[in-house]
Design a protein around this motif. Structure first.
Motif, short mmCIF file in Angstrom:
data_model
loop_
_atom_site.label_atom_id
_atom_site.label_comp_id
_atom_site.label_asym_id
_atom_site.label_seq_id
_atom_site.Cartn_x
_atom_site.Cartn_y
_atom_site.Cartn_z
N LEU A 173 -2.61 -1.29 -3.64
CA LEU A 173 -3.66 -0.38 -3.19
C LEU A 173 -3.08 1.00 -2.90
CD1 LEU A 173 -6.63 -0.06 -2.15
CD2 LEU A 173 -5.79 -0.79 0.10
N ILE A 174 -3.85 2.04 -3.24
CA ILE A 174 -3.46 3.42 -2.96
C ILE A 174 -4.51 4.07 -2.07
CG2 ILE A 174 -2.99 5.71 -3.95
CD1 ILE A 174 -2.13 4.31 -6.53
N ILE A 175 -4.07 4.65 -0.96
CA ILE A 175 -4.94 5.46 -0.12
C ILE A 175 -4.70 6.91 -0.55
CG2 ILE A 175 -5.62 6.06 2.23
CD1 ILE A 175 -5.90 3.08 1.59
N LEU A 176 -5.68 7.53 -1.16
CA LEU A 176 -5.48 8.80 -1.86
C LEU A 176 -6.34 9.93 -1.29
CD1 LEU A 176 -4.41 10.46 -4.34
CD2 LEU A 176 -6.32 9.46 -5.64
N ASP A 177 -5.71 11.04 -0.97
CA ASP A 177 -6.44 12.26 -0.61
C ASP A 177 -6.70 13.05 -1.89
OD1 ASP A 177 -7.59 14.38 0.67
OD2 ASP A 177 -5.72 15.27 1.33
N TYR A 178 -7.90 13.59 -2.02
CA TYR A 178 -8.24 14.32 -3.24
C TYR A 178 -7.45 15.62 -3.36
CZ TYR A 178 -10.97 16.42 -6.98
OH TYR A 178 -11.35 16.99 -8.16
N TYR A 179 -7.33 16.35 -2.26
CA TYR A 179 -6.66 17.65 -2.31
C TYR A 179 -5.20 17.51 -1.89
CZ TYR A 179 -11.40 19.56 -2.59
OH TYR A 179 -12.69 19.85 -2.97
N THR A 180 -4.32 17.37 -2.86
CA THR A 180 -2.88 17.34 -2.59
C THR A 180 -2.18 18.33 -3.51
OG1 THR A 180 -2.61 15.50 -4.15
CG2 THR A 180 -2.86 14.92 -1.83
N PRO A 181 -0.96 18.77 -3.15
CA PRO A 181 -0.25 19.77 -3.97
C PRO A 181 0.00 19.30 -5.40
CG PRO A 181 0.78 19.51 -1.80
CD PRO A 181 -0.22 18.41 -1.93
N LEU A 182 -0.01 20.23 -6.32
CA LEU A 182 0.37 20.07 -7.72
C LEU A 182 -0.70 19.40 -8.58
CD1 LEU A 182 4.11 19.03 -7.26
CD2 LEU A 182 3.15 21.32 -7.56
N MET A 183 -1.44 18.46 -8.04
CA MET A 183 -2.53 17.85 -8.80
C MET A 183 -3.56 17.28 -7.84
SD MET A 183 -1.14 14.16 -10.24
CE MET A 183 -0.09 14.92 -11.46
N ASN A 184 -4.84 17.31 -8.26
CA ASN A 184 -5.88 16.74 -7.40
C ASN A 184 -6.05 15.25 -7.70
OD1 ASN A 184 -7.66 16.42 -9.65
ND2 ASN A 184 -8.41 18.52 -9.38
N GLY A 185 -6.99 14.62 -7.00
CA GLY A 185 -7.17 13.19 -7.15
C GLY A 185 -7.57 12.76 -8.54
N SER A 186 -8.44 13.54 -9.18
CA SER A 186 -8.88 13.21 -10.54
C SER A 186 -7.70 13.27 -11.52
CB SER A 186 -9.97 14.18 -11.00
OG SER A 186 -11.14 14.03 -10.21
N GLU A 187 -6.89 14.30 -11.40
CA GLU A 187 -5.73 14.44 -12.28
C GLU A 187 -4.72 13.32 -12.04
OE1 GLU A 187 -5.83 19.34 -12.58
OE2 GLU A 187 -4.77 18.34 -10.94
N PHE A 188 -4.57 12.93 -10.78
CA PHE A 188 -3.65 11.82 -10.47
C PHE A 188 -4.13 10.53 -11.13
CE2 PHE A 188 -2.86 8.08 -7.81
CZ PHE A 188 -1.47 8.06 -7.83
N ILE A 189 -5.42 10.24 -11.02
CA ILE A 189 -5.94 9.01 -11.61
C ILE A 189 -5.80 9.03 -13.13
CG2 ILE A 189 -8.04 7.64 -11.95
CD1 ILE A 189 -8.90 8.48 -9.13
N ASP A 190 -6.02 10.19 -13.76
CA ASP A 190 -5.83 10.31 -15.20
C ASP A 190 -4.39 9.96 -15.59
OD1 ASP A 190 -8.43 11.04 -15.63
OD2 ASP A 190 -8.03 13.19 -15.72
N VAL A 225 0.84 -1.20 0.00
CA VAL A 225 0.00 0.00 0.00
C VAL A 225 0.87 1.25 0.00
CG1 VAL A 225 -1.83 1.24 1.23
CG2 VAL A 225 -1.72 -1.25 1.37
N ILE A 226 0.46 2.27 -0.75
CA ILE A 226 1.06 3.59 -0.61
C ILE A 226 -0.03 4.58 -0.20
CG2 ILE A 226 2.91 3.17 -2.28
CD1 ILE A 226 1.38 5.01 -4.24
N ILE A 227 0.39 5.62 0.51
CA ILE A 227 -0.53 6.67 0.97
C ILE A 227 -0.12 7.98 0.33
CG2 ILE A 227 -1.29 8.00 2.98
CD1 ILE A 227 -0.85 5.45 4.65
N ILE A 228 -1.08 8.70 -0.22
CA ILE A 228 -0.82 10.03 -0.77
C ILE A 228 -1.61 11.03 0.06
CG2 ILE A 228 -0.90 11.51 -2.81
CD1 ILE A 228 -0.93 8.96 -4.52
N GLU A 229 -0.92 11.77 0.90
CA GLU A 229 -1.55 12.67 1.87
C GLU A 229 -0.52 13.72 2.29
OE1 GLU A 229 -3.49 14.82 4.01
OE2 GLU A 229 -4.76 13.05 3.68
N ASP A 230 -0.86 15.01 2.14
CA ASP A 230 0.11 16.06 2.44
C ASP A 230 0.11 16.48 3.90
OD1 ASP A 230 -2.46 17.16 2.01
OD2 ASP A 230 -1.61 19.14 1.68
N ASP A 231 -0.85 16.03 4.69
CA ASP A 231 -0.87 16.33 6.12
C ASP A 231 -0.16 15.19 6.86
OD1 ASP A 231 -1.57 16.46 8.87
OD2 ASP A 231 -3.36 17.64 8.40
N PRO A 232 1.01 15.46 7.45
CA PRO A 232 1.78 14.38 8.10
C PRO A 232 1.01 13.65 9.20
CG PRO A 232 3.11 16.36 7.87
CD PRO A 232 1.71 16.75 7.52
#
Length: 228
Positions: free
Chosen positions: A50-67, A4-11
């Protein structure tokens, strides 16, 4: 073991999500990223389940990441963990293969339900034949629905995070039986509180209880984790 990887900008949130993931033994967090850009670089050379993904992260949002992810020909499962609850965003992400959507703040039982749904789906599909019949597909969908529904049935007055901590301790020491006093000392809670959780876990079949008469005084109830 699911990677699993986590994408989240809040530590702090990332740390909590990591703890939640690793309370389930079949999941392991292999990396945490503050942005989708960093994660995409990692995924060029590394496979994850599996990816645990936050929608609001720097540089790109969740939709852009999935694209970008799909453009690379990569399609790991995604659980969205975010404060984004706008109807258009939710529907858009679910239509792009997101397997579950958790709106912050959420409790551990809901997070665990998402992981359980994923692992049950993977296990069921791995055992299925190359071509699934309609009945098998229906069973898969029912499994997913029943797992999510079970999370809503936790007895009132019990805290999901506390239950997760107690469960993790007992799972790690499942060869031994413990009294409420011993568990309370390990979890740093009162004996009265621990007993409430023990009663609940016995009722749900996670624990068995035995009476120890060899205490030199009042008999002691001991609990051992037995659920697979």
């Amino acid at each position: 073991m699911y990677q699993v990887i986590i994408i989240e900008d809040d530590p702090m949130v990332a740390s909590i999500n990591k703890q939640y993931v690793e309370l389930t033994p079949s999941f392991r967090v292999v990396n945490i990223f503050k942005s989708g850009i960093e994660a995409l670089e990692y995924l060029q050379d590394n496979d994850v389940d599996l990816i645990i993904l936050d929608y609001y992260t720097p540089l790109m949002n969740g939709s852009e990441f999935i694209d970008q992810l799909h453009a690379m020909g990569i399609a790991p499962s995604i659980i969205m963990v975010t404060s984004a609850s706008d109807t258009d965003i939710v529907l858009q992400l679910l239509s792009r293969g997101v397997i579950d959507y958790l709106v912050k703040p959420f409790e551990y039982s809901r997070f665990k339900a998402a992981l359980d749904k994923y692992s049950q789906m993977k296990e069921y599909v791995s055992q299925a034949k190359s071509n699934m019949k309609q009945g098998e597909i229906d069973k898969l969908l029912i499994r997913q629905e029943s797992t999510a529904a079970a999370a809503a049935n936790l007895t009132k007055g019990l805290n999901e995070t506390t239950l997760g901590l107690i469960r993790a301790f007992l799972k790690e020491n499942r060869d031994d039986a413990y009294s409420s006093e011993q568990i309370a000392e390990q979890i740093h809670l009162s004996r009265i509180t621990i007993r409430r959780y023990m009663n609940y876990m016995v009722e749900t079949g996670e624990l068995i209880s035995t009476i120890d008469y060899q205490t030199g005084g009042r008999p002691s109830i001991r609990y051992r984790y037995v659920k697979d």
